[in-house]
Design a protein around this motif. Structure first.
Motif, PDB file in Angstrom:
ATOM      1  N   ILE A   1     -22.164  -9.828 -23.045  1.00  0.00           N
ATOM      2  CA  ILE A   1     -22.272  -8.649 -23.906  1.00  0.00           C
ATOM      3  C   ILE A   1     -22.738  -9.009 -25.315  1.00  0.00           C
ATOM      4  O   ILE A   1     -23.607  -8.342 -25.891  1.00  0.00           O
ATOM      5  N   LEU A   2     -22.182 -10.093 -25.872  1.00  0.00           N
ATOM      6  CA  LEU A   2     -22.431 -10.417 -27.276  1.00  0.00           C
ATOM      7  C   LEU A   2     -23.422 -11.554 -27.486  1.00  0.00           C
ATOM      8  O   LEU A   2     -24.072 -11.613 -28.532  1.00  0.00           O
ATOM      9  N   SER A   3     -23.491 -12.475 -26.554  1.00  0.00           N
ATOM     10  CA  SER A   3     -24.372 -13.660 -26.630  1.00  0.00           C
ATOM     11  C   SER A   3     -23.923 -14.663 -27.696  1.00  0.00           C
ATOM     12  O   SER A   3     -24.162 -15.858 -27.561  1.00  0.00           O
ATOM     13  N   PHE A   4     -23.280 -14.197 -28.787  1.00  0.00           N
ATOM     14  CA  PHE A   4     -22.884 -15.112 -29.852  1.00  0.00           C
ATOM     15  C   PHE A   4     -21.935 -16.213 -29.400  1.00  0.00           C
ATOM     16  O   PHE A   4     -22.016 -17.348 -29.911  1.00  0.00           O
ATOM     17  N   PRO A   5     -20.989 -15.946 -28.470  1.00  0.00           N
ATOM     18  CA  PRO A   5     -20.093 -17.038 -28.048  1.00  0.00           C
ATOM     19  C   PRO A   5     -20.816 -18.246 -27.485  1.00  0.00           C
ATOM     20  O   PRO A   5     -20.233 -19.334 -27.426  1.00  0.00           O
ATOM     21  N   LEU A   6     -22.067 -18.095 -27.065  1.00  0.00           N
ATOM     22  CA  LEU A   6     -22.823 -19.257 -26.591  1.00  0.00           C
ATOM     23  C   LEU A   6     -22.893 -20.327 -27.676  1.00  0.00           C
ATOM     24  O   LEU A   6     -22.831 -21.527 -27.383  1.00  0.00           O
ATOM     25  N   PHE A   7     -23.049 -19.898 -28.924  1.00  0.00           N
ATOM     26  CA  PHE A   7     -23.135 -20.860 -30.025  1.00  0.00           C
ATOM     27  C   PHE A   7     -21.846 -21.656 -30.160  1.00  0.00           C
ATOM     28  O   PHE A   7     -21.867 -22.850 -30.469  1.00  0.00           O
ATOM     29  N   VAL A   8     -20.714 -20.991 -29.914  1.00  0.00           N
ATOM     30  CA  VAL A   8     -19.426 -21.683 -29.995  1.00  0.00           C
ATOM     31  C   VAL A   8     -19.346 -22.795 -28.957  1.00  0.00           C
ATOM     32  O   VAL A   8     -18.931 -23.924 -29.257  1.00  0.00           O
ATOM     33  N   PHE A   9     -19.768 -22.490 -27.732  1.00  0.00           N
ATOM     34  CA  PHE A   9     -19.703 -23.500 -26.671  1.00  0.00           C
ATOM     35  C   PHE A   9     -20.761 -24.581 -26.866  1.00  0.00           C
ATOM     36  O   PHE A   9     -20.578 -25.713 -26.421  1.00  0.00           O
ATOM     37  N   THR A  10     -21.870 -24.248 -27.533  1.00  0.00           N
ATOM     38  CA  THR A  10     -22.838 -25.286 -27.890  1.00  0.00           C
ATOM     39  C   THR A  10     -22.192 -26.299 -28.830  1.00  0.00           C
ATOM     40  O   THR A  10     -22.350 -27.513 -28.666  1.00  0.00           O
ATOM     41  N   CYS A  11     -21.466 -25.798 -29.811  1.00  0.00           N
ATOM     42  CA  CYS A  11     -20.771 -26.689 -30.748  1.00  0.00           C
ATOM     43  C   CYS A  11     -19.711 -27.531 -30.031  1.00  0.00           C
ATOM     44  O   CYS A  11     -19.534 -28.721 -30.340  1.00  0.00           O
TER      45      CYS A  11
END
Length: 324
Positions: A298-308
């Motif tokens: 839905i948000l796509s932003f959490p992908l950045f968290v898991f990238t980190c």
């Protein structure tokens, strides 16, 4: 290569081509099917050998070019999906006898009875190197296709603007707004395209391995992905170099964004694997995983968290002292 393997490889290549053909023929509803195009190639390579996977990759490209009458369509499938799938399937099937401590004949107890004829213990190609290879192939494929198809922002922007004008919300947008949206979309292509390709290849490999395993055609034992999925230190160096390259002028900036997109998705997979490993044994694990993936969709932003998290996992493993 036996005739039966050749027939299976040709059938897998034809299936991959049919899944991808709709995208070449510009059918919007066929995008989902096109993303599944690597699966038959992976199945042929994992279940019937590397040569079968390569034959399937070649057949898929030839069939797409023949069906569509567009040579670039076959090149697109071969470079972006078929050849990387064949190579990744070959890497997954690589193994060598274990020659580590305690594995040599000088340390082995005398074999008795059926144990004398038991096959040697095998060391399989590490998953972290397979993931690295997939990300690298996705980046190289996108760079090659961008050069082959002539990716140029100045040339493509009028086409994007025209497509926006033909959309349902064209009356609500001014020319300046449409120009800004077109610029934003084109600036994201070098980042999103390799990320989607890396995602497609990894998910297709997982599905193909599952299908091949339940049919008893996969010789490799099942890997524990939550604990086995990592990236080598070289991936971190490549990723950081790509991030630094985004400050350079185009076209070097575009090349650096391609690298960031491909390896960023690879690090995201590592971060997701850490989440699966950390939530094991918890009573609310199913709910946590559902909420996490729903938030990603839905948000796509959490992908950045898991990238980190994936980057942190790689740094932590680099700092860990080697085993004695």
């Amino acid at each position: 290569m036996t005739p039966s393997k050749l027939i299976i490889a040709a059938a897998a290549g034809a299936a991959s081509a049919l899944l991808f053909a709709g995208l070449v023929l510009q059918s919007g509803s066929a995008v989902t099917l096109a993303l599944a195009a690597p699966i038959p190639i992976f199945i042929a390579s994992l279940g019937w050998g590397s040569v079968a996977g390569l034959v399937a990759a070649i057949v898929s490209a030839v069939v797409v070019a023949a069906i569509s009458g567009i040579v670039s369509g076959g090149v697109l499938l071969f470079v972006s999906m078929s050849l990387p799938a064949a190579i990744a399937g070959h890497l997954v099937g690589l193994a060598r006898p274990d020659s580590g401590p305690g594995a040599g004949p000088e340390n082995a107890a005398p074999a008795i009875g059926p144990a004398r004829d038991a096959p040697p213990r095998l060391l399989w190609f590490p998953l972290e190197r397979v993931l690295f290879a997939i990300a690298l192939m996705a980046a190289v494929a996108c760079i090659g296709l961008g050069w082959y198809l002539g990716y140029d922002v100045a040339t493509l922007k009028p086409e994007i603007v025209e497509a926006l004008r033909q959309g349902g919300n064209a009356a609500q947008m001014s020319d300046q707004e449409m120009d800004a949206v077109a610029s934003l979309l084109l600036s994201l292509v070098p980042l999103v395209q390799p990320a989607v390709l890396t995602l497609t290849l990894c998910v297709s490999l997982y599905v193909a391995a599952w299908v091949t395993r339940i049919s008893d055609r996969l010789p490799r034992p099942k890997d524990d992905l939550p604990t086995a999925l990592h990236l080598p230190p070289l991936a971190l160096f490549v990723f950081v170099s790509g991030m630094a390259g985004t400050f350079l002028p185009a076209p070097a900036e575009h090349l650096a964004m391609v690298i960031c997109g491909a390896f960023g998705m690879a690090f995201t997979f590592v971060g997701l694997a850490r989440m699966h490993a950390r939530t094991r044994g918890r009573s609310n694990r199913g709910l946590l995983l559902f909420v996490t993936y729903a938030a990603i969709v839905i948000l796509s932003f959490p992908l950045f968290v898991f990238t980190c998290i994936g980057v942190y996992d790689t740094v932590k493993r680099m700092r860990r002292p080697p085993p004695a």
